[in-house]
Motif scaffolding. Structure first.
Motif, mmCIF file in Angstrom:
data_model
loop_
_atom_site.group_PDB
_atom_site.id
_atom_site.type_symbol
_atom_site.label_atom_id
_atom_site.label_comp_id
_atom_site.label_asym_id
_atom_site.label_seq_id
_atom_site.Cartn_x
_atom_site.Cartn_y
_atom_site.Cartn_z
ATOM 1 N N UNK A 1 0.772 -1.200 -0.107
ATOM 2 C CA UNK A 1 0.321 0.094 -0.179
ATOM 3 C C UNK A 1 0.832 1.172 -0.050
ATOM 4 N N UNK A 2 0.185 2.275 -0.449
ATOM 5 C CA UNK A 2 0.759 3.610 -0.224
ATOM 6 C C UNK A 2 0.159 4.229 0.790
ATOM 7 N N UNK B 1 -11.718 9.644 13.357
ATOM 8 C CA UNK B 1 -11.815 10.695 12.374
ATOM 9 C C UNK B 1 -12.860 11.530 12.566
ATOM 10 N N UNK B 2 -12.571 12.987 11.971
ATOM 11 C CA UNK B 2 -13.739 13.767 11.541
ATOM 12 C C UNK B 2 -14.302 13.547 10.329
ATOM 13 N N UNK B 3 -13.601 12.950 9.478
ATOM 14 C CA UNK B 3 -14.170 12.444 7.984
ATOM 15 C C UNK B 3 -13.586 11.036 7.773
ATOM 16 N N UNK B 4 -14.336 10.063 7.413
ATOM 17 C CA UNK B 4 -13.937 8.933 7.143
ATOM 18 C C UNK B 4 -14.559 8.326 6.037
ATOM 19 N N UNK B 5 -13.674 7.755 5.082
ATOM 20 C CA UNK B 5 -14.318 6.978 3.762
ATOM 21 C C UNK B 5 -13.539 5.735 3.662
ATOM 22 N N UNK B 6 -14.179 4.568 3.266
ATOM 23 C CA UNK B 6 -13.728 3.307 3.077
ATOM 24 C C UNK B 6 -14.247 2.953 1.629
ATOM 25 N N UNK B 7 -13.231 2.714 0.752
ATOM 26 C CA UNK B 7 -13.722 2.349 -0.584
ATOM 27 C C UNK B 7 -12.836 1.105 -0.880
ATOM 28 N N UNK B 8 -13.523 0.095 -1.417
ATOM 29 C CA UNK B 8 -12.976 -1.138 -1.724
ATOM 30 C C UNK B 8 -13.527 -1.958 -2.933
ATOM 31 N N UNK B 9 -12.566 -2.593 -3.577
ATOM 32 C CA UNK B 9 -13.141 -3.316 -4.801
ATOM 33 C C UNK B 9 -12.725 -4.664 -4.744
ATOM 34 N N UNK B 10 -13.477 -5.721 -4.612
ATOM 35 C CA UNK B 10 -12.839 -6.881 -4.274
ATOM 36 C C UNK B 10 -11.876 -7.465 -5.635
ATOM 37 N N UNK B 11 -10.850 -8.126 -4.983
ATOM 38 C CA UNK B 11 -9.909 -8.358 -6.016
ATOM 39 C C UNK B 11 -8.848 -7.567 -6.465
ATOM 40 N N UNK B 12 -9.010 -6.197 -6.109
ATOM 41 C CA UNK B 12 -8.150 -4.804 -6.541
ATOM 42 C C UNK B 12 -7.519 -4.330 -5.348
ATOM 43 N N UNK B 13 -8.521 -3.877 -4.152
ATOM 44 C CA UNK B 13 -7.814 -3.332 -3.142
ATOM 45 C C UNK B 13 -8.571 -2.462 -2.297
ATOM 46 N N UNK B 14 -8.303 -1.739 -1.436
ATOM 47 C CA UNK B 14 -8.830 -1.142 -0.479
ATOM 48 C C UNK B 14 -8.342 0.265 -0.253
ATOM 49 N N UNK C 1 -4.902 5.535 2.882
ATOM 50 C CA UNK C 1 -4.033 4.119 2.700
ATOM 51 C C UNK C 1 -4.767 3.550 1.660
ATOM 52 N N UNK C 2 -3.978 3.447 1.004
ATOM 53 C CA UNK C 2 -4.346 2.730 -0.629
ATOM 54 C C UNK C 2 -3.798 1.478 -0.882
ATOM 55 N N UNK C 3 -4.473 0.322 -0.836
ATOM 56 C CA UNK C 3 -3.689 -0.770 -1.155
ATOM 57 C C UNK C 3 -4.195 -1.518 -2.356
ATOM 58 N N UNK C 4 -3.255 -2.638 -2.630
ATOM 59 C CA UNK C 4 -3.516 -3.611 -3.697
ATOM 60 C C UNK C 4 -3.670 -4.958 -2.768
ATOM 61 N N UNK C 5 -4.881 -5.484 -2.873
ATOM 62 C CA UNK C 5 -4.983 -6.646 -2.096
ATOM 63 C C UNK C 5 -6.524 -7.272 -2.675
#
Ligand SMILES: Nc1ncnc2c1ncn2[C@@H]1O[C@H](COP(=O)(O)OP(=O)(O)OP(=O)(O)O)[C@@H](O)[C@H]1O
Ligand SMILES: [Mg+2]
Length: 145
Positions: free
Chosen positions: A62-63, A120-133, A77-81
């Motif tokens: 991740x970065x 967090x004051x702002x929170x977001x979770x974005x995910x794509x199965x097989x790609x990453x979070x 935090x953007x991962x490949x996973x």
């Protein structure tokens, strides 16, 4: 418009339990030097540590991008996973797919994502199965959301 004062990015590696937490420690040291409010530092460190450990436990790499402005601190935090098939479940306290080995190391309480959101004051979770979070969190410097 808020002014960007400092930005850093870090590479995080999955399965690297030995180095797990190092980036969060580095961010903590940096924020102390900048004399950021200790309460703000605490929240940022919870967010970065939990997101970092989730990469170590579940993702390939991740970065982590850290940005300080005159208003706030953001951590992305953007991962490949594998991604997260059910984000509603993943956000529930106590829900975890951690292995026995991870639990023996003191992880796997299913509290990481809920704690990131809480701090967090702002929170977001974005995910794509097989790609990453990607986890995005913003914390205001003045302590008001
Ligand atoms: N970056 C990620 N990639 C894939 N799955 C993830 C990721 N982050 C979290 N998950 C999934 O969401 C679940 C809940 O995550 P959370 O951080 O809340 O708890 P945990 O990591 O299981 O335990 P703890 O954080 O308390 O050590 C994890 O068990 C895992 O299944
Ligand atoms: Mg976790």
């Amino acid at each position: 418009m808020s002014e960007e004062l400092l930005s850093r990015s870090f590479t995080l590696r999955g399965r690297d339990f030995d180095k797990g937490g190092e980036t969060s420690t580095e961010i903590k040291t940096l924020l102390k030097k900048l004399e950021i409010d200790p309460q703000v530092i605490r929240r940022v460190v919870v967010v970065s540590f939990e997101a970092e450990m989730n990469v170590v436990m579940y993702a390939k790499e991740a970065t982590l991008t850290f940005v300080l402005t005159d208003d706030d601190i953001s951590i992305e935090v953007a991962d490949r996973g594998p991604g997260i098939p059910d984000t509603k479940l993943a956000m529930e306290e106590g829900w975890s797919t951690a292995t026995d080995e991870m639990r023996e190391m003191g992880f796997g309480f299913g509290m990481g994502l809920p704690n990131i959101k809480r701090h967090s004051d702002f929170f977001d979770l974005h995910t794509e199965v097989g790609v990453g979070t990607t986890v995005t969190s913003r914390i205001m410097l003045d302590g008001r959301g």
